[in-house]
Scaffold this active site. Sequence first.
Site, PDB file in Angstrom:
ATOM      1  N   ASP A 181     -45.445  25.332  17.583  1.00  0.00           N
ATOM      2  CA  ASP A 181     -45.316  23.976  17.053  1.00  0.00           C
ATOM      3  C   ASP A 181     -46.708  23.440  16.743  1.00  0.00           C
ATOM      4  OD1 ASP A 181     -44.416  20.938  17.120  1.00  0.00           O
ATOM      5  OD2 ASP A 181     -42.584  22.131  17.208  1.00  0.00           O
ATOM      6  N   HIS A 212     -45.081  16.296  18.275  1.00  0.00           N
ATOM      7  CA  HIS A 212     -43.772  16.942  18.140  1.00  0.00           C
ATOM      8  C   HIS A 212     -43.620  18.053  19.169  1.00  0.00           C
ATOM      9  CE1 HIS A 212     -40.790  19.610  16.092  1.00  0.00           C
ATOM     10  NE2 HIS A 212     -40.281  18.471  15.670  1.00  0.00           N
ATOM     11  N   SER A 398     -34.863  19.630  16.054  1.00  0.00           N
ATOM     12  CA  SER A 398     -36.106  19.884  16.800  1.00  0.00           C
ATOM     13  C   SER A 398     -35.910  19.696  18.288  1.00  0.00           C
ATOM     14  CB  SER A 398     -37.209  18.939  16.336  1.00  0.00           C
ATOM     15  OG  SER A 398     -37.819  19.387  15.164  1.00  0.00           O
TER      16      SER A 398
END
Length: 459
Positions: A181, A212, A398
């Site tokens: 990520d 994130h 996600s």
Amino acid sequence: MAVVKVLLEVEAPDQPVGFELFESATESLVAADRAARPALDRVAGLGVELDEPLPPVPMFGTRDGSAPWGGAPAGSLRAFAGPETNADLAATSVVVAAEVNSSQLAELRDREGVTVWPNSPVTLDHHEHDDAVDLARSRPGLDCRPFRDAVDLEVVRAMLGVHRAWWDGYRGQNVAVGIIDEGVNGVVYPVVGGFARPNAARQPGAAPITSHGSMCAADVLVAAPAARLYDYPFLGVANSGGVLTMFQAVLDQRRLDGTPHLTTNSYGYTGIPPVADFPNHEVHDPQHPVHRKVREVVASGAACLFAAGNCGADCPSGACHSSGIGPGRSIHASNSLAEVITVAAVNTRHERIGYSSQGPGMFHAEKPDLASYSHFFGNFGPDRPGGTSSNPFDNGTSAATPVAAGVAALLLSAAPGLTPDGLRDALYAGLTNVTGAAWDAGYGRGIVNAAASYSSLVR
């Protein structure tokens, strides 16, 4: 004159070992440049420049895909992984991230022993929140804008049924999960390793809590609070080359000690370019190096979970291109490989979240494989580490994907000998089927259920 980012795959008959090449190239940018020179010499005179900071990546199989993992000798990748051996493997080719003038692409493609692949941007699979109202929940069983209220973390744990395994002493201990990520915050979350390189834009554990990747870390720990985390932060380059490098780093770590045991991946491509113009684009060609490297990691024994994407027809993310929205068009590239576990998103009412991408997959038809939970207070939310300024709650496929990865880690802590296929079977054995269909384009085969999957292993 336009400069194009590409991946150059160069045959490597004089490269007897692959891991040594990668290790030396990650020591510094100077070492990366030195390691890339033999490949760049094959395209001398065409104005090709190394695209820093990505190091050359060895490939261990042929490009014809004759074996499921891309042509590597049968069993070789599984045999090398773990503390028993540090054996190297012969590289059949080397992939270099480069920049080239668009006017010279045709000549470059004609070079013998060289394949030019796209190096396309990837998008993180979070969902933008806005005030738009699309279908306003006009369909039963669908959660769309305005979305239903997010729930507390403990509600998700109760829905998963994690406490059965916890009571028996399994909480994900002795399992390492690789998060590929933009980076994880290692102050709040248990980052114990990952890919580090001097002067890289991102180092393991150095990301802000609002990243994130930090959300993904929090969501792995929903089911597996004792799991360890490895941070693979794209080297600050969110494109195919960055993904390829991180998967090679995973393979390198597995060669040393057999970890990480699985990876979670919450990113992808948001549109489908015309095949006539981009025949070997990541979306169209399953033999693209990044897909072959994913297969190599799975072949080494590490399961790879991928987010289905946020381009479902009902309320797609604003990042989605019209070409990649809806059934049959929104699950593609590595997310649709047969070897990976592809995860869709539902809420705790078992409603499909309307942006969750829908199958069939472009490479393998029965994608997604399963659905998992999103829209809860994990990293983001009131009194959560990430607060509410960046996101009001954990969202997107996600979030659903690392939740499923946490369940996988929980199962591996109870049954450490599970292969990727065995882990998939264990997840399948516990799924809650809310559609009655053997496979559904929105839900896959059902919704992840940690209690039922764990029971299937220990009964």
